[in-house]
Design a protein around this motif. Structure first.
Motif, mmCIF file in Angstrom:
data_model
loop_
_atom_site.group_PDB
_atom_site.id
_atom_site.type_symbol
_atom_site.label_atom_id
_atom_site.label_comp_id
_atom_site.label_asym_id
_atom_site.label_seq_id
_atom_site.Cartn_x
_atom_site.Cartn_y
_atom_site.Cartn_z
ATOM 1 N N SER A 6 0.840 -1.190 0.000
ATOM 2 C CA SER A 6 0.000 0.000 0.000
ATOM 3 C C SER A 6 0.878 1.243 0.000
ATOM 4 C CB SER A 6 -0.888 -0.013 1.247
ATOM 5 O OG SER A 6 -1.495 1.263 1.397
ATOM 6 N N SER A 7 0.377 2.288 -0.688
ATOM 7 C CA SER A 7 1.105 3.560 -0.716
ATOM 8 C C SER A 7 0.827 4.356 0.547
ATOM 9 C CB SER A 7 0.647 4.367 -1.921
ATOM 10 O OG SER A 7 -0.708 4.752 -1.745
ATOM 11 N N GLY A 8 -0.209 3.945 1.287
ATOM 12 C CA GLY A 8 -0.622 4.720 2.449
ATOM 13 C C GLY A 8 -1.614 5.821 2.075
ATOM 14 N N ASN A 9 -1.972 5.901 0.796
ATOM 15 C CA ASN A 9 -2.926 6.918 0.329
ATOM 16 C C ASN A 9 -4.042 6.188 -0.430
ATOM 17 O OD1 ASN A 9 -4.070 8.573 -1.906
ATOM 18 N ND2 ASN A 9 -2.772 10.198 -1.082
ATOM 19 N N ALA A 12 -4.424 6.904 -4.227
ATOM 20 C CA ALA A 12 -3.310 6.313 -4.981
ATOM 21 C C ALA A 12 -3.474 4.793 -5.082
ATOM 22 C CB ALA A 12 -1.981 6.660 -4.309
ATOM 23 N N ASP A 13 -3.864 4.171 -3.983
ATOM 24 C CA ASP A 13 -4.039 2.709 -3.991
ATOM 25 C C ASP A 13 -5.123 2.297 -4.991
ATOM 26 O OD1 ASP A 13 -2.092 2.474 -2.121
ATOM 27 O OD2 ASP A 13 -3.384 1.746 -0.498
ATOM 28 N N GLU A 41 -0.350 11.321 -6.328
ATOM 29 C CA GLU A 41 -0.933 11.349 -4.976
ATOM 30 C C GLU A 41 0.065 10.886 -3.916
ATOM 31 O OE1 GLU A 41 -4.011 12.388 -4.194
ATOM 32 O OE2 GLU A 41 -4.381 12.846 -6.307
ATOM 33 N N ALA A 42 0.943 9.952 -4.297
ATOM 34 C CA ALA A 42 1.882 9.364 -3.320
ATOM 35 C C ALA A 42 3.288 9.356 -3.924
ATOM 36 C CB ALA A 42 1.429 7.935 -2.981
ATOM 37 N N TRP A 45 6.323 6.836 -2.838
ATOM 38 C CA TRP A 45 6.019 5.402 -2.773
ATOM 39 C C TRP A 45 6.969 4.621 -3.708
ATOM 40 C CZ3 TRP A 45 1.347 2.677 -5.408
ATOM 41 C CH2 TRP A 45 1.215 1.384 -4.902
#
Ligand SMILES: C[S@@+](CC[C@H](N)C(=O)[O-])C[C@H]1O[C@@H](n2cnc3c(N)ncnc32)[C@H](O)[C@@H]1O
Length: 303
Positions: A6-9, A12-13, A41-42, A45
């Motif tokens: 996961s990108s954490g966003n 973005a995911d 967005e990320a 990553w």
């Protein structure tokens, strides 16, 4: 586990998931565009940049692929995602050492739950059986007292060797692979470590047999491992391993499949330099790829 999942966003995911659908559907161009939107967005990553690099390679955009892999490496210096191996495959950095311990650990932590099904059932894996056959042919088929299983994975080697070995110690980078090996209750001891570091800590002459099945595909230059194996082996001891093979002039190359392949001459040269005798060296495939055997060698060296 792979931080990359996961990108954490969330946006973005989602874009990345669409991108992978396009990639699976045979549209790498749309997939690359969506990955770029995900990276808007990320932007930090690393695994996203790596995926974009792979798509750039698929699209024949070599320069862009190199830039995106470099970006991934910059964001993830331990290189869990595997950008270094890809840069090495493109000839941008030396092949030796391009496969980092962080990458191998992430790869096999991820692979562990399906490793045996995938390798044994789908790829006809027979590395451990090859090692037993080669030892028999080399004139020494046990029993062995003290045994090291380098890159033991889920413990397939120990299952094959338990009847002729008394005390087996396994070493591997991946905690998830080691957990599978531990559940088999064959090893006296299992250690999470890098093989080179682990060998350096072993006493001289303390081992009768060293096994390494399908592990040196993650090592380029084998000189240091051979020298350490020679030091750790007791007189009369054996060192048995498989490699993927290649016929070129180099001792090893990094293949397109991001695995190293070694030559006969390379193995002979490292054996001589380490003071080990060649007891057996033969062509033998350890597994298949898309239904075809992957060319390989099985070797037994003696001390
Ligand atoms: C293809 S699997 C083979 C496992 C096992 N030898 C077998 O025959 O089923 C390769 C294993 O080697 C481990 N490995 C690769 N490079 C390593 C290194 N430098 N140090 C420790 N383990 C390593 C991986 O984590 C993985 O579990």
């Amino acid at each position: 586990m792979l931080k990359a999942r996961s990108s954490g966003n969330a946006i973005a995911d989602r874009r990345f998931a669409y991108a992978m659908d396009y990639k699976a559907g045979g549209d790498p161009l749309s997939a690359a565009e969506l990955v770029m939107q995900a990276l808007d967005e990320a932007p930090d990553w690393a695994a996203g940049w790596l995926a974009l690099g792979d798509l750039n390679e698929t699209l024949g955009r070599r320069g862009e692929a190199i830039d995106t892999y470099r970006k991934a490496l910059h964001l993830d210096p331990d290189d869990e995602a595997g950008a270094g191996a890809r840069l090495a495959r493109l000839g941008e950095i030396p092949a030796d050492g391009a496969m980092t311990p962080a990458h191998i650990t992430a790869l096999f932590d991820e692979y562990a739950p399906r490793f045996e099904r995938s390798l044994v059932d789908n790829l006809s894996y027979r590395g451990p059986a090859l090692l037993r056959m080669a030892l028999e042919r080399s004139g020494r088929d046990g029993p062995f007292e003290r045994v090291l299983d380098l890159g033991c994975g889920t413990g397939l080697v120990a299952e094959t060797f338990r009847s002729i070995c008394r005390d087996i110690v396994g070493v591997d980078l991946s905690a998830a692979m080691l957990a599978k090996a531990r559940a088999k209750q064959i090893y006296r001891h299992l250690e999470q470590a890098e093989i080179g570091d682990f060998l350096l800590r072993q006493d001289a002459g303390s081992v009768d047999l060293i096994l390494a099945a399908d592990v040196f595909i993650y090592f380029g230059d084998l000189d240091a491992v051979f020298r350490q194996a020679a030091r750790v082996l007791a007189p009369g001891g054996r060192f048995a391993f498989t490699v993927q093979s290649q016929d070129g002039p180099a001792a090893f190359i990094l293949n397109h499949d991001l695995r190293y392949a070694h030559s006969r001459q390379g193995i002979e040269g490292w054996a001589v330099a380490a003071g080990l005798q060649l007891r057996h060296l033969d062509d033998a495939w350890a597994r298949t790829d898309r239904g075809a055997p992957v060319p390989g060698l099985v070797a037994v060296l003696g001390r």
